[in-house]
Every structure is written in C-alpha cells, then in structure tokens.
Design an enzyme around this catalytic site. Structure first.
Site, short mmCIF file in Angstrom:
data_model
loop_
_atom_site.label_atom_id
_atom_site.label_comp_id
_atom_site.label_asym_id
_atom_site.label_seq_id
_atom_site.Cartn_x
_atom_site.Cartn_y
_atom_site.Cartn_z
CB CYS A 66 -34.37 35.30 5.48
SG CYS A 66 -33.62 36.36 6.74
CG ASP A 67 -33.39 35.00 -0.15
OD1 ASP A 67 -32.58 34.40 0.59
OD2 ASP A 67 -33.04 35.85 -0.97
CG LEU A 68 -35.95 29.26 -0.79
CD1 LEU A 68 -36.16 28.60 -2.14
CD2 LEU A 68 -36.40 28.37 0.34
#
Length: 140
Positions: free
Chosen positions: A18-20
């Site tokens: 997952c990203d930010l």
C-alpha cells in the site's frame, strides 16, 4: 461476478503493498496479474523455469490495466483470468475482485509473445496451453 473464468486465485493484500493513501499501489495490480498467470501455468502442468531451460521464453509485449476500486491492506481478493490466442500472441483478460462484496477492483488485458532460442515464434507454445485448459481433467 457473472463472468466465467478459466482460472481463479484468491490472495490477500499485504501492508507493504500500500502507498501513503492506504490503498494498493497501482504497480502491485500488475504483480497480482502476473502471479495469477504463473499459477495458472503451474495448474496446467507448465513451469516458466523448465520452459526457459528448453529455450522457450514468454514476454509481456503490452499491458493495459483499468483501475476501478482500490484494494486496501488486509483485503482478500480474487484474481481471475481467461486467455485466447490472437495470431502470434496470447491475450489474457484479467479481473481482480474484492472478495467481501464481489466488486471489480481492476481489469487488465495482457499480450504475451514467445521466443524460442531468442527468435520470435508463431505462438505454437500457446496451442499447448489452450489444449490443456480445455481438457476435462483440468476441471475447467
């Protein structure tokens, strides 16, 4: 999901994918699709390493992914595929669904070509995969 598929694989999103924003980074959908193609080949009795040792290599020549609804950490999803031969290419139509509510997360179209001893083939290797996928003993 109303569509029929030749192959399905259940997976789970891992935190590091997952990203930010807390959603799966778009590059990981391509990884999910590739993993599904590899598992499909294994289910058909083929293995990329063994095929490579015979001088046969499959390469992605084009990929398109349409993102619909983001997956998040911990989500379980179903990665599905169909394939067909189109000239010298094998076309994989791939969909990824949220398992919880059966909503489409992403869909992709992947074109694969094959080389034998470094030379582009007419795709004869694909005929083997197609034949194996339609045999009743494969449960498809």
């Amino acid at each position: 999901m109303t569509k029929e598929y030749l192959f399905k694989l259940e997976m789970k999103v891992r935190d590091y994918e997952c990203d930010l924003q807390g959603v799966v980074n778009n590059a990981n959908y391509q990884r999910y699709m590739e993993h599904t193609r590899h598992e499909c080949m294994e289910a058909l009795g083929e293995n990329f390493s063994k095929v490579h040792e015979q001088g046969i290599d499959a390469f992605v020549s084009k990929i398109e992914i349409r993102f619909r609804r983001s997956l998040r950490s911990g989500d379980r999803f179903l990665s599905c595929l169909n394939f067909r031969r189109e000239g010298i290419k094998m076309i994989f139509e791939q969909d990824i669904y949220h398992l919880k509510d059966n909503i489409l997360a992403a869909s992709g179209r992947v074109e694969i070509i094959v080389t034998e001893n470094g030379k582009l083939t007419r795709g004869e290797f694909f005929d083997t995969l197609i034949e194996k996928s339609i045999r009743p003993e494969n449960g498809r």
